[in-house]
Design an enzyme around this catalytic site. Structure first.
Site, PDB file in Angstrom:
ATOM      1  N   ASP A  59       1.620  45.555  -4.042  1.00 41.91           N
ATOM      2  CA  ASP A  59       0.977  44.283  -4.369  1.00 41.91           C
ATOM      3  C   ASP A  59       1.623  43.196  -3.509  1.00 41.91           C
ATOM      4  O   ASP A  59       2.849  43.027  -3.544  1.00 41.91           O
ATOM      5  CB  ASP A  59       1.221  44.022  -5.866  1.00 41.91           C
ATOM      6  CG  ASP A  59       0.395  42.873  -6.380  1.00 41.91           C
ATOM      7  OD1 ASP A  59       0.378  41.808  -5.726  1.00 41.91           O
ATOM      8  OD2 ASP A  59      -0.243  43.040  -7.436  1.00 41.91           O
ATOM      9  N   VAL A  60       0.802  42.445  -2.769  1.00 46.46           N
ATOM     10  CA  VAL A  60       1.376  41.453  -1.834  1.00 46.46           C
ATOM     11  C   VAL A  60       2.093  40.293  -2.525  1.00 46.46           C
ATOM     12  O   VAL A  60       2.777  39.529  -1.861  1.00 46.46           O
ATOM     13  CB  VAL A  60       0.320  40.852  -0.855  1.00 46.46           C
ATOM     14  CG1 VAL A  60      -0.095  41.828   0.204  1.00 46.46           C
ATOM     15  CG2 VAL A  60      -0.856  40.247  -1.592  1.00 46.46           C
ATOM     16  N   TYR A 146      -9.903  30.740  -5.881  1.00 46.53           N
ATOM     17  CA  TYR A 146     -10.077  31.360  -4.571  1.00 46.53           C
ATOM     18  C   TYR A 146     -10.025  30.291  -3.474  1.00 46.53           C
ATOM     19  O   TYR A 146      -9.231  30.387  -2.537  1.00 46.53           O
ATOM     20  CB  TYR A 146     -11.414  32.089  -4.552  1.00 46.53           C
ATOM     21  CG  TYR A 146     -11.738  32.842  -3.282  1.00 46.53           C
ATOM     22  CD1 TYR A 146     -11.040  33.999  -2.931  1.00 46.53           C
ATOM     23  CD2 TYR A 146     -12.762  32.418  -2.438  1.00 46.53           C
ATOM     24  CE1 TYR A 146     -11.365  34.706  -1.770  1.00 46.53           C
ATOM     25  CE2 TYR A 146     -13.095  33.116  -1.285  1.00 46.53           C
ATOM     26  CZ  TYR A 146     -12.384  34.262  -0.958  1.00 46.53           C
ATOM     27  OH  TYR A 146     -12.710  34.959   0.192  1.00 46.53           O
TER      28      TYR A 146
HETATM   29  P1  NAD Z   1     -12.379  43.464  -0.603  1.00 45.15           P
HETATM   30  O1  NAD Z   1     -12.269  43.062  -2.037  1.00 45.15           O
HETATM   31  O2  NAD Z   1     -13.217  44.632  -0.276  1.00 45.15           O
HETATM   32  O3  NAD Z   1     -10.945  43.707   0.023  1.00 45.15           O
HETATM   33  C1  NAD Z   1      -9.782  43.062  -0.435  1.00 45.15           C
HETATM   34  C2  NAD Z   1      -8.685  44.108  -0.521  1.00 45.15           C
HETATM   35  O4  NAD Z   1      -7.466  43.462  -0.959  1.00 45.15           O
HETATM   36  C3  NAD Z   1      -8.998  45.197  -1.544  1.00 45.15           C
HETATM   37  O5  NAD Z   1      -8.726  46.458  -0.985  1.00 45.15           O
HETATM   38  C4  NAD Z   1      -8.055  44.876  -2.700  1.00 45.15           C
HETATM   39  O6  NAD Z   1      -7.708  46.027  -3.456  1.00 45.15           O
HETATM   40  C5  NAD Z   1      -6.871  44.271  -1.969  1.00 45.15           C
HETATM   41  N1  NAD Z   1      -6.039  43.398  -2.813  1.00 45.15           N
HETATM   42  C6  NAD Z   1      -6.443  42.417  -3.666  1.00 45.15           C
HETATM   43  N2  NAD Z   1      -5.383  41.840  -4.236  1.00 45.15           N
HETATM   44  C7  NAD Z   1      -4.274  42.456  -3.733  1.00 45.15           C
HETATM   45  C8  NAD Z   1      -2.885  42.309  -3.932  1.00 45.15           C
HETATM   46  N3  NAD Z   1      -2.390  41.387  -4.802  1.00 45.15           N
HETATM   47  N4  NAD Z   1      -2.034  43.121  -3.243  1.00 45.15           N
HETATM   48  C9  NAD Z   1      -2.507  44.052  -2.384  1.00 45.15           C
HETATM   49  N5  NAD Z   1      -3.825  44.246  -2.149  1.00 45.15           N
HETATM   50  C10 NAD Z   1      -4.692  43.450  -2.822  1.00 45.15           C
HETATM   51  O7  NAD Z   1     -12.880  42.158   0.189  1.00 45.15           O
HETATM   52  P2  NAD Z   1     -13.238  41.971   1.731  1.00 45.15           P
HETATM   53  O8  NAD Z   1     -14.614  41.476   1.796  1.00 45.15           O
HETATM   54  O9  NAD Z   1     -12.836  43.148   2.506  1.00 45.15           O
HETATM   55  O10 NAD Z   1     -12.285  40.738   2.100  1.00 45.15           O
HETATM   56  C11 NAD Z   1     -11.089  40.895   2.842  1.00 45.15           C
HETATM   57  C12 NAD Z   1     -10.488  39.526   3.127  1.00 45.15           C
HETATM   58  O11 NAD Z   1     -11.416  38.745   3.890  1.00 45.15           O
HETATM   59  C13 NAD Z   1     -10.163  38.717   1.874  1.00 45.15           C
HETATM   60  O12 NAD Z   1      -8.954  38.027   2.066  1.00 45.15           O
HETATM   61  C14 NAD Z   1     -11.299  37.742   1.777  1.00 45.15           C
HETATM   62  O13 NAD Z   1     -10.922  36.553   1.125  1.00 45.15           O
HETATM   63  C15 NAD Z   1     -11.657  37.511   3.233  1.00 45.15           C
HETATM   64  N6  NAD Z   1     -13.060  37.110   3.382  1.00 45.15           N
HETATM   65  C16 NAD Z   1     -14.077  38.026   3.283  1.00 45.15           C
HETATM   66  C17 NAD Z   1     -15.387  37.586   3.392  1.00 45.15           C
HETATM   67  C18 NAD Z   1     -16.550  38.541   3.307  1.00 45.15           C
HETATM   68  O14 NAD Z   1     -17.707  38.089   3.377  1.00 45.15           O
HETATM   69  N7  NAD Z   1     -16.374  39.832   3.217  1.00 45.15           N
HETATM   70  C19 NAD Z   1     -15.664  36.231   3.602  1.00 45.15           C
HETATM   71  C20 NAD Z   1     -14.604  35.338   3.664  1.00 45.15           C
HETATM   72  C21 NAD Z   1     -13.307  35.788   3.577  1.00 45.15           C
END
Ligand code: NAD
Ligand code: UDP
Length: 323
Positions: A59-60, A146
């Protein structure tokens, strides 16, 4: 080739797993770190036998000591239903996760990239959104955990950069979609595709006139890597997204057409603070990174539909009761 040791936090998630694929294939030494809150091991299971891939459950919000050259900090729930499930944890993940990754970057003299978001602009009154627009975020609303968490993370990144000379990159990602989205994450593309394939009602929130701009995942990954590998003087923030804007109703109609579904569109209430419009100004990415998304929505949706046809929906469960 210069083989780098690269840490990808949130590496088992939707974007992270595509980034793992790309960087493992490029021959780098990849550490994927995830607590699997919103993802499953199956996203990266095919990489487990590769000698240059390692998976760590962590966990980060807790410190971790690794030796790396680059860090992509993607760990954070990204879908509204996921990040609102435990909003306090969401804020901790953004802020404490940023502090822990910046601390590691400082110790290792590594480059660190923050996955920020278009949500830092909130419900924008400037359209399309350029990077110097400061946003219109409600700090006490249901999306604030968020939006404000990501804003605070950007602040930390720039303070570490100014005070400690940490080598940072900040990328503001706009709505991205593609294979390996969690079918129950509640995001609009995954919801509409899952509903269309099941023949259940397509849930349009509000009247469907709100807009979003959808970027295909392969384009986004190109942009992330381009930014990480770009010149050190160019730290961002930089918008990455597809500037073609659609109403949510147009998206629903396109999903119906491409899937051949006869599901019905139904209209339900609009969630609080749902942004009315969103579209990236990508002038900076075009000029500084020579980056331009190449996959049009129709083509990207077809590839995403193709992936949804290959999965067994019963292997996935709605991960939060909010859905
Ligand atoms: P996702 O939910 O599929 O991936 C996020 C990952 O982070 C998951 O594998 C989750 O298990 C992990 N995670 C969450 N909390 C954690 C913690 N405390 N410790 C360790 N791991 C943890 O979402 P995504 O779409 O792949 O998004 C990835 C990143 O990109 C995120 O930071 C998100 O805010 C950013 N983002 C994504 C989008 C999009 O449209 N997909 C848009 C804007 C920003
Ligand atoms: N949305 C919708 N039906 C759904 C899911 C989402 O109409 O089943 C709408 C939502 O209200 C928002 C847009 O689609 O206006 C994008 O929602 P998503 O959760 O994908 O991303 P975000 O709001 O974070 O951009």
């Amino acid at each position: 080739m210069n083989i780098k040791r690269i840490l990808i936090t949130g590496g088992a998630g939707f974007l992270g797993s595509h980034l793992c694929d790309r960087l493992v294939d490029a021959g780098h030494d990849i550490i994927c770190l995830d607590n699997f809150f919103t993802s499953q091991k199956r996203n990266v299971a095919h990489l487990l036998g590769r000698p240059n891939f390692e998976l760590i459950r962590h966990d980060v919000t807790r410190p971790v000591f690794l030796e790396v050259d680059e860090i992509y900090n993607l760990a954070c729930p990204a879908a509204p239903g996921h990040y609102q499930y435990n909003p306090i944890k969401t804020m901790k993940t953004s802020v404490m996760g940023a502090i822990n990754m910046l601390g590691m970057a400082k110790r290792c003299r590594a480059k660190v990239l923050q996955a920020s978001t278009s949500e830092v602009y909130g419900d924008p009154d400037v359209h399309p959104q350029p990077e110097d627009y400061r946003g219109s975020v409600n700090p006490i609303g249901p999306r604030a955990c968020y939006d404000e968490g990501k804003r605070a993370a950007e602040t930390l990144f720039f303070d570490y950069h100014r005070k400690n000379n940490t080598n940072i990159r900040v990328v503001r990602i706009f709505n991205t979609y593609g294979p390996k989205m969690h079918p129950f994450d509640g995001r609009v593309v995954s919801n509409f595709i899952r509903q269309a394939l099941a023949g259940t009602d397509i849930t349009i929130f509000g009247d469907g006139s709100q807009t979003r701009s959808f970027c295909y995942v392969d384009d986004l990954v190109d942009g992330l890597i381009g930014m990480m590998e770009g010149p050190d003087e160019f730290v961002g923030p930089i918008n990455l997204g597809n500037p073609n804007e659609y109403t949510i109703k147009e998206l629903a109609e396109l999903v119906l057409e491409l899937s051949g579904s006869s599901a019905k569109l139904i209209y339900t209430s609009l969630p609080a603070d749902d942004p009315r419009q969103r579209c990236p100004d990508i002038t900076l990415a075009r000029t500084r990174l020579n980056w331009e998304p190449g996959v049009v929505l129709r083509e990207g949706l077809l590839k995403t539909l193709e992936w949804f046809h290959t999965i067994d929906i019963a292997d996935y469960r709605a991960p939060t009761p909010n859905f």
